[in-house]
Design a protein around this motif. Structure first.
Motif, PDB file in Angstrom:
ATOM      1  N   VAL A 415       0.833  -1.197   0.000  1.00 17.65           N
ATOM      2  CA  VAL A 415       0.000   0.000   0.000  1.00 17.65           C
ATOM      3  C   VAL A 415       0.870   1.251   0.000  1.00 17.65           C
ATOM      4  O   VAL A 415       0.624   2.204  -0.741  1.00 17.65           O
ATOM      5  CB  VAL A 415      -0.957  -0.003   1.209  1.00 17.65           C
ATOM      6  CG1 VAL A 415      -1.649   1.357   1.352  1.00 17.65           C
ATOM      7  CG2 VAL A 415      -1.994  -1.105   1.062  1.00 17.65           C
ATOM      8  N   THR A 416       1.915   1.256   0.827  1.00 14.54           N
ATOM      9  CA  THR A 416       2.815   2.416   0.890  1.00 14.54           C
ATOM     10  C   THR A 416       3.429   2.697  -0.473  1.00 14.54           C
ATOM     11  O   THR A 416       3.488   3.848  -0.930  1.00 14.54           O
ATOM     12  CB  THR A 416       3.929   2.186   1.927  1.00 14.54           C
ATOM     13  OG1 THR A 416       3.344   1.900   3.205  1.00 14.54           O
ATOM     14  CG2 THR A 416       4.813   3.417   2.049  1.00 14.54           C
ATOM     15  N   GLU A 417       3.870   1.651  -1.153  1.00 13.68           N
ATOM     16  CA  GLU A 417       4.473   1.825  -2.470  1.00 13.68           C
ATOM     17  C   GLU A 417       3.449   2.321  -3.476  1.00 13.68           C
ATOM     18  O   GLU A 417       3.740   3.208  -4.296  1.00 13.68           O
ATOM     19  CB  GLU A 417       5.089   0.514  -2.943  1.00 13.68           C
ATOM     20  CG  GLU A 417       5.789   0.622  -4.281  1.00 13.68           C
ATOM     21  CD  GLU A 417       6.521  -0.645  -4.675  1.00 13.68           C
ATOM     22  OE1 GLU A 417       7.155  -0.643  -5.756  1.00 13.68           O
ATOM     23  OE2 GLU A 417       6.464  -1.642  -3.922  1.00 13.68           O
ATOM     24  N   ALA A 418       2.261   1.774  -3.431  1.00 11.30           N
ATOM     25  CA  ALA A 418       1.214   2.194  -4.361  1.00 11.30           C
ATOM     26  C   ALA A 418       0.818   3.648  -4.120  1.00 11.30           C
ATOM     27  O   ALA A 418       0.520   4.393  -5.067  1.00 11.30           O
ATOM     28  CB  ALA A 418      -0.011   1.283  -4.217  1.00 11.30           C
ATOM     29  N   VAL A 419       0.806   4.059  -2.872  1.00  4.90           N
ATOM     30  CA  VAL A 419       0.491   5.448  -2.537  1.00  4.90           C
ATOM     31  C   VAL A 419       1.528   6.385  -3.152  1.00  4.90           C
ATOM     32  O   VAL A 419       1.191   7.409  -3.762  1.00  4.90           O
ATOM     33  CB  VAL A 419       0.431   5.641  -1.014  1.00  4.90           C
ATOM     34  CG1 VAL A 419       0.400   7.128  -0.664  1.00  4.90           C
ATOM     35  CG2 VAL A 419      -0.788   4.949  -0.432  1.00  4.90           C
ATOM     36  N   LEU A 420       2.797   6.032  -3.011  1.00  6.11           N
ATOM     37  CA  LEU A 420       3.864   6.859  -3.579  1.00  6.11           C
ATOM     38  C   LEU A 420       3.688   6.987  -5.089  1.00  6.11           C
ATOM     39  O   LEU A 420       3.766   8.088  -5.650  1.00  6.11           O
ATOM     40  CB  LEU A 420       5.230   6.269  -3.239  1.00  6.11           C
ATOM     41  CG  LEU A 420       6.464   6.991  -3.806  1.00  6.11           C
ATOM     42  CD1 LEU A 420       7.633   6.940  -2.830  1.00  6.11           C
ATOM     43  CD2 LEU A 420       6.894   6.382  -5.141  1.00  6.11           C
ATOM     44  N   GLN A 421       3.449   5.885  -5.754  1.00  3.01           N
ATOM     45  CA  GLN A 421       3.325   5.915  -7.207  1.00  3.01           C
ATOM     46  C   GLN A 421       2.117   6.729  -7.650  1.00  3.01           C
ATOM     47  O   GLN A 421       2.185   7.492  -8.624  1.00  3.01           O
ATOM     48  CB  GLN A 421       3.254   4.492  -7.740  1.00  3.01           C
ATOM     49  CG  GLN A 421       4.557   3.710  -7.541  1.00  3.01           C
ATOM     50  CD  GLN A 421       4.437   2.256  -7.963  1.00  3.01           C
ATOM     51  OE1 GLN A 421       3.347   1.766  -8.247  1.00  3.01           O
ATOM     52  NE2 GLN A 421       5.574   1.554  -7.992  1.00  3.01           N
ATOM     53  N   ARG A 422       1.030   6.585  -6.939  1.00  2.00           N
ATOM     54  CA  ARG A 422      -0.186   7.320  -7.304  1.00  2.00           C
ATOM     55  C   ARG A 422       0.014   8.826  -7.070  1.00  2.00           C
ATOM     56  O   ARG A 422      -0.383   9.652  -7.899  1.00  2.00           O
ATOM     57  CB  ARG A 422      -1.374   6.806  -6.496  1.00  2.00           C
ATOM     58  CG  ARG A 422      -2.694   7.534  -6.781  1.00  2.00           C
ATOM     59  CD  ARG A 422      -3.820   6.947  -5.968  1.00  2.00           C
ATOM     60  NE  ARG A 422      -4.267   5.687  -6.518  1.00  2.00           N
ATOM     61  CZ  ARG A 422      -5.237   5.545  -7.426  1.00  2.00           C
ATOM     62  NH1 ARG A 422      -5.844   6.630  -7.898  1.00  2.00           N
ATOM     63  NH2 ARG A 422      -5.591   4.360  -7.859  1.00  2.00           N
ATOM     64  N   ALA A 423       0.602   9.178  -5.938  1.00  2.00           N
ATOM     65  CA  ALA A 423       0.804  10.592  -5.626  1.00  2.00           C
ATOM     66  C   ALA A 423       1.745  11.239  -6.642  1.00  2.00           C
ATOM     67  O   ALA A 423       1.495  12.353  -7.132  1.00  2.00           O
ATOM     68  CB  ALA A 423       1.355  10.743  -4.210  1.00  2.00           C
TER      69      ALA A 423
END
Length: 474
Positions: A415-423
């Protein structure tokens, strides 16, 4: 109209120069509106460029047009107030103008005799910086030590290692060992390779709960190497690691170095600037025992890349390791021994007039101006950290000592990685990551020249909104 290919006249230079300065000023004003992370695909910029150079000179306005149409879309905008990645790589108006003057003068500062002002201004500015950061007097030029501007902390580390090897006796580098924490910059390992050390010569010392070097582990590692017949050459202590901003305990590390007669280099590339503020000078505790020290004004002191201030407590090992005087460089000033030739303080022979931009910056802002901006950046980072702590969905990976916040989502690494990519994909901010204790962590580095509270608030909102969107996905 095609350019005749003649040299640009003084009047043409004035006219085009004003246009370029206006272009830069406009860029600085509009950079906040541009997508922070470049959206170019691999090969896209090259495809927009001709495969061969022009036969005849082109009009200057056509060159500037391509700057807008080809180059800018292929940039990640490091000067955006929404850039929170890697480290502060900020510039400023006085720094840009100082760089312009340096380029216009075209000075080759390899020797004192090639331009005395280039050398002597650099020496004086480096002495100013000792006082500016509250560094030990032994780094000033009026004693056996002194400072020099390198291109980067990587070069400073290499020069420190070469000086350390020379002081060790200049024996077989393959039998020498180098030490740094598990969180130290990769430049330590690269310097060892370049200097001819064995590929496994660098010992990565374990860290404590705050990701700072453990002095006891360092002592045990060095002692074991000595028993095995190795010669400890240099220890690098980091003041502000790239990953987490960890501050190695320099004083305790210095005692280990003293016991084993090992060179101590302190790499404060990322966080040394904080020393302009007396309340943050605790981060330099123990530096008085260091053999060398460096920090990057091009990280957080409003000076554009490249500019690293490198100091030695005793310049003799450094100069002895790097000095070669061919006949074509001999001159009366050098032979007299009364001047500094900075070619002997670095790997390349040639050197630019880098001190001008730092001189411009310090004189423009003054000590108090620099302190005001650094304090504000630390305040914003600490406020950001408090928001993280108050949110039940997020947690800090480590308490932030200065202006870098490391956080992760409690839902896990994916989730943390996906958040970074989305942001990052929104173009409205840019952050980078690391791994601490094996966990994926988002790094939020606060320190760009024009970053204000509204930008930090927007970044936090965007991370939370991105997390909500990721968790809502099927």
């Amino acid at each position: 109209m095609t350019n005749s290919g003649n040299h640009m006249t003084a009047d043409e230079f004035r006219r085009h120069g004003r246009t370029v300065v206006d272009w830069i000023a406009d860029y600085m004003q509009r950079v906040e509106e541009l997508p922070v992370l470049s959206r170019s695909q691999p090969g896209e910029v090259q495809a927009a460029l001709p495969s061969a150079p022009p036969d005849e000179g082109e009009p200057f306005d056509r060159i500037l047009a391509d700057l807008d149409e080809v180059v800018v879309p292929g940039l990640t905008h490091w000067q955006s107030p929404n850039f929170f990645g890697y480290f502060p790589a900020n510039t400023s108006g006085p720094s840009i103008l100082g760089e312009l003057v340096s380029a216009g003068l075209g000075v080759q500062g390899m020797l004192w005799s090639t331009s005395p002002a280039c050398t002597e201004l650099e020496t004086r500015v480096l002495d100013w910086v000792v006082d500016l950061l509250g560094l030990p007097e032994r780094f000033r030029s009026d004693g056996p030590g002194g400072g020099v501007i390198q291109d980067s902390a990587s070069s400073a580390t290499l020069c420190a290692l070469l000086a350390a090897r020379h002081r060790t006796g200049g024996g077989d580098a393959r039998q020498m060992t180098v030490y740094a924490s598990e969180q130290a910059h990769s430049s330590v390992e690269k310097a060892a390779r370049i200097a001819g050390f064995a590929y496994d010569a660098v010992r990565f010392v374990q860290t404590d709960a705050a990701f700072a070097m453990d002095p006891r582990a360092l002592n045990d590692t060095v002692a074991a190497d000595v028993r095995d017949g190795f010669t400890p050459c240099m220890v690098t202590a980091t003041v502000g690691t790239t990953g987490s901003n960890a501050i190695d305990p320099v004083g305790e590390i210095a005692r280990v170095c003293r016991d084993h007669e090992t060179w101590l280099h302190v790499d404060a590339a990322m966080s040394g600037t904080a020393g302009v503020c007396p309340e943050f000078r605790w981060l330099h505790n123990g530096v008085e025992a260091a053999d060398s020290y460096c920090f990057n004004p091009h990280k957080w002191m409003f000076t554009n890349f490249d500019c690293d201030c490198f100091y030695v407590a005793d310049r003799e090992p450094l100069v002895a390791a790097l000095s070669i005087l061919p006949e074509y460089l001999r001159n009366n000033a050098t032979v007299s021994g009364e001047v500094v030739d900075y070619r002997d303080w670095q790997v390349p022979l040639g050197r630019r007039f880098r001190a001008l931009k730092l001189w411009f910056v310090i004189r423009h802002y003054g000590v108090e101006g620099l302190r005001r901006h650094v304090r504000r950046h630390v305040e914003l980072a600490q406020q950001f950290a408090q928001w993280v702590q108050d949110d039940p969905d997020w947690e800090l990976a480590v308490d932030p000592p200065l202006n870098l916040v490391c956080l992760r989502h409690r839902a896990g690494d994916a989730v943390t990685e996906a958040v970074l990519q989305r942001a990052n994909a929104t173009g409205r901010m840019f952050v980078t990551h690391t791994r601490l204790d094996g966990r994926y962590v988002i790094r939020v580095s606060i320190g760009q020249t024009h970053t204000e509270q509204r930008h930090v608030e927007q970044a936090w909102c965007l991370l939370r909104d991105s997390a909500a969107a990721v968790l809502a996905e099927p």
